[in-house]
Design a protein around this motif. Structure first.
Motif, PDB file in Angstrom:
ATOM      1  N   VAL A  56      27.280  41.690  -3.019  1.00  0.00           N
ATOM      2  CA  VAL A  56      26.633  40.262  -3.377  1.00  0.00           C
ATOM      3  C   VAL A  56      25.232  40.457  -4.310  1.00  0.00           C
ATOM      4  N   GLN A  57      24.924  39.344  -5.431  1.00  0.00           N
ATOM      5  CA  GLN A  57      24.655  39.869  -6.805  1.00  0.00           C
ATOM      6  C   GLN A  57      22.875  39.062  -6.841  1.00  0.00           C
ATOM      7  N   VAL A  58      22.030  39.945  -7.201  1.00  0.00           N
ATOM      8  CA  VAL A  58      20.357  39.399  -6.901  1.00  0.00           C
ATOM      9  C   VAL A  58      20.311  38.599  -7.854  1.00  0.00           C
ATOM     10  N   ASN A  59      20.192  37.984  -8.069  1.00  0.00           N
ATOM     11  CA  ASN A  59      19.580  37.344  -9.064  1.00  0.00           C
ATOM     12  C   ASN A  59      18.081  37.222  -9.319  1.00  0.00           C
ATOM     13  N   GLU A  60      17.112  36.961  -8.419  1.00  0.00           N
ATOM     14  CA  GLU A  60      15.430  37.360  -8.530  1.00  0.00           C
ATOM     15  C   GLU A  60      15.231  37.862  -7.443  1.00  0.00           C
ATOM     16  N   VAL A  61      14.151  38.683  -7.579  1.00  0.00           N
ATOM     17  CA  VAL A  61      13.245  39.188  -6.714  1.00  0.00           C
ATOM     18  C   VAL A  61      12.135  38.517  -6.557  1.00  0.00           C
ATOM     19  N   ASN A  62      11.429  37.809  -5.264  1.00  0.00           N
ATOM     20  CA  ASN A  62       9.502  37.854  -5.507  1.00  0.00           C
ATOM     21  C   ASN A  62       8.794  38.425  -5.592  1.00  0.00           C
ATOM     22  N   ARG A  63       8.159  38.717  -6.361  1.00  0.00           N
ATOM     23  CA  ARG A  63       6.585  38.979  -6.035  1.00  0.00           C
ATOM     24  C   ARG A  63       6.197  39.615  -4.889  1.00  0.00           C
ATOM     25  N   GLU A  64       5.915  40.826  -4.019  1.00  0.00           N
ATOM     26  CA  GLU A  64       4.990  41.175  -3.073  1.00  0.00           C
ATOM     27  C   GLU A  64       6.112  40.934  -2.246  1.00  0.00           C
ATOM     28  N   SER A  65       6.829  40.955  -2.456  1.00  0.00           N
ATOM     29  CA  SER A  65       8.345  40.564  -1.564  1.00  0.00           C
ATOM     30  C   SER A  65       7.936  41.583  -0.602  1.00  0.00           C
ATOM     31  N   ALA A  66       9.314  42.001   0.600  1.00  0.00           N
ATOM     32  CA  ALA A  66      10.281  43.387   0.849  1.00  0.00           C
ATOM     33  C   ALA A  66      11.005  43.729   0.115  1.00  0.00           C
ATOM     34  N   ALA A  67      11.456  43.236  -0.302  1.00  0.00           N
ATOM     35  CA  ALA A  67      12.588  43.446  -1.631  1.00  0.00           C
ATOM     36  C   ALA A  67      12.027  44.452  -2.812  1.00  0.00           C
ATOM     37  N   GLU A  68      10.807  43.677  -2.760  1.00  0.00           N
ATOM     38  CA  GLU A  68      10.590  44.304  -4.244  1.00  0.00           C
ATOM     39  C   GLU A  68       9.934  45.531  -4.430  1.00  0.00           C
ATOM     40  N   LYS A  69       9.002  45.308  -3.142  1.00  0.00           N
ATOM     41  CA  LYS A  69       8.199  46.827  -2.478  1.00  0.00           C
ATOM     42  C   LYS A  69       9.080  47.855  -2.143  1.00  0.00           C
ATOM     43  N   ALA A  70      10.641  47.836  -1.790  1.00  0.00           N
ATOM     44  CA  ALA A  70      11.665  48.865  -1.333  1.00  0.00           C
ATOM     45  C   ALA A  70      12.269  48.977  -2.889  1.00  0.00           C
ATOM     46  N   GLY A  71      11.603  48.200  -3.438  1.00  0.00           N
ATOM     47  CA  GLY A  71      12.347  48.495  -5.004  1.00  0.00           C
ATOM     48  C   GLY A  71      14.223  48.535  -5.785  1.00  0.00           C
ATOM     49  N   ILE A  72      14.266  47.101  -4.170  1.00  0.00           N
ATOM     50  CA  ILE A  72      15.475  45.803  -5.185  1.00  0.00           C
ATOM     51  C   ILE A  72      15.250  45.646  -6.882  1.00  0.00           C
ATOM     52  N   GLN A  73      15.745  45.257  -7.664  1.00  0.00           N
ATOM     53  CA  GLN A  73      16.203  44.855  -8.544  1.00  0.00           C
ATOM     54  C   GLN A  73      17.115  43.118  -9.542  1.00  0.00           C
ATOM     55  N   LYS A  74      16.321  42.887  -9.990  1.00  0.00           N
ATOM     56  CA  LYS A  74      17.224  41.960 -10.385  1.00  0.00           C
ATOM     57  C   LYS A  74      18.441  42.554 -11.128  1.00  0.00           C
ATOM     58  N   ASP A  75      19.462  42.251 -10.866  1.00  0.00           N
ATOM     59  CA  ASP A  75      21.258  42.476 -11.147  1.00  0.00           C
ATOM     60  C   ASP A  75      21.620  43.303 -10.001  1.00  0.00           C
ATOM     61  N   ASP A  76      20.966  43.621  -9.730  1.00  0.00           N
ATOM     62  CA  ASP A  76      21.662  44.872  -8.374  1.00  0.00           C
ATOM     63  C   ASP A  76      23.057  43.756  -7.981  1.00  0.00           C
ATOM     64  N   VAL A  77      23.468  44.711  -7.010  1.00  0.00           N
ATOM     65  CA  VAL A  77      24.319  44.422  -6.365  1.00  0.00           C
ATOM     66  C   VAL A  77      23.984  44.901  -5.100  1.00  0.00           C
ATOM     67  N   ILE A  78      23.362  44.383  -4.060  1.00  0.00           N
ATOM     68  CA  ILE A  78      23.929  44.461  -2.504  1.00  0.00           C
ATOM     69  C   ILE A  78      25.028  45.057  -1.732  1.00  0.00           C
ATOM     70  N   ILE A  79      25.761  46.329  -1.015  1.00  0.00           N
ATOM     71  CA  ILE A  79      26.753  46.188  -1.053  1.00  0.00           C
ATOM     72  C   ILE A  79      26.571  46.677   0.725  1.00  0.00           C
ATOM     73  N   THR A  80      25.881  47.390   1.035  1.00  0.00           N
ATOM     74  CA  THR A  80      25.723  47.186   2.592  1.00  0.00           C
ATOM     75  C   THR A  80      23.657  46.924   2.874  1.00  0.00           C
ATOM     76  N   TYR A  81      24.108  46.680   4.195  1.00  0.00           N
ATOM     77  CA  TYR A  81      22.805  46.558   4.653  1.00  0.00           C
ATOM     78  C   TYR A  81      22.654  46.617   6.096  1.00  0.00           C
ATOM     79  N   ASN A  82      21.394  47.831   6.438  1.00  0.00           N
ATOM     80  CA  ASN A  82      21.696  48.103   7.774  1.00  0.00           C
ATOM     81  C   ASN A  82      22.613  49.194   8.153  1.00  0.00           C
ATOM     82  N   SER A  83      23.229  49.489   7.376  1.00  0.00           N
ATOM     83  CA  SER A  83      24.735  50.388   7.271  1.00  0.00           C
ATOM     84  C   SER A  83      26.425  49.262   8.094  1.00  0.00           C
TER      85      SER A  83
END
Length: 249
Positions: free
Chosen positions: A174-201
């Motif tokens: 899935v394509q990341v279109n936006e990462v909320n500020r101060e969110s768990a995703a931002e703190k993990a290093g997920i960025q706009k336009d990343d493609v998430i291909i696995t989550y917890n294996s």
């Protein structure tokens, strides 16, 4: 009608409204933002921007405060809903907003509301929603099955990791279109336009896969998220946000 409108404006201080209107019929104008009242009742504070919407193309961001649409003064989310509804898809409007104490005005063309998916994902019909809506529109919620959202089972108990995503045409992640500020995703290093291909294996092929994986891992302290960025794969560690129960007692 006048009294009803006054009640809506008064209750808007306590109620976060969905994307500039809840009418999902076609041929309706859309700006593409979710807003909440400002602390000083002098604008509609942007909470979320719909990807590829007029608001996104305009450059609106979370935290911006919309104060005017053409000649319509915007003091709260209700004003914004009413202002947008006065136009048609394809109409060009000027949006005035405050960002970092600076006032900006940009013009944008309103689009037609065709897809309610983002609204459905971002607008959980939880108990707080029903209580607040009942104050605004007494009796209106009685026919609604409170165990369902607009698009299926109530998912309000799933933790929010803080990303706005969409399916890919190739069905690979899935394509990341936006990462909320101060969110768990931002703190993990997920960025706009990343493609998430696995989550917890778990392999992620579409948005529903990601929702399911997030729900299944909600009791974990931390999960690994594999993303594809500029053709390279990266493994990130995301601290799972905890869902704290809240009730009006």
């Amino acid at each position: 009608i006048v009294n009803g409108r006054e009640l809506i404006n008064e209750e808007a201080e306590k109620f976060s409204f969905p994307f500039d209107g809840m009418d999902m019929q076609s041929n309706k104008p859309m700006l593409g933002v979710s807003t909440k009242p400002s602390a000083t009742d002098d604008g509609a504070v942007v909470e979320q921007v719909v990807p590829n919407s007029p608001a996104s193309k305009l450059g609106l961001m979370e935290g911006d405060v919309i104060t005017k649409l053409n000649d319509h003064l915007i003091k709260n989310p209700v004003d914004l809903v009413e202002a947008v509804s006065k136009y048609k898809p394809g109409d060009r409007v000027d949006i005035t907003f405050e960002r970092n104490s600076k006032m900006l005005t940009k013009d944008v063309t309103l689009s037609e509301r065709k897809d309610a998916m983002v609204m459905q994902r971002s607008f959980p019909m939880d108990e707080d929603f029903f209580k607040q809506f009942e104050r605004i529109m007494p009796g209106m919620m009685e026919p609604i099955d409170r165990n369902f959202e607009m698009n299926g089972p109530n998912r309000s108990q799933s933790p929010k990791i803080g990303v706005n995503v969409e399916d890919r045409a190739d069905g690979e992640g899935v394509q990341v279109n936006e990462v909320n500020r101060e969110s768990a995703a931002e703190k993990a290093g997920i960025q706009k336009d990343d493609v998430i291909i696995t989550y917890n294996s778990s392999a992620i092929n579409n948005v529903d896969d990601l929702l399911e994986a997030i729900r299944n891992a909600q009791n974990k302290e931390q999960v690994e998220v594999e993303v594809k960025r500029s053709g390279a794969k990266k493994t990130l560690r995301l601290k799972v946000p905890k869902q704290l129960k809240k009730r009006a007692l």
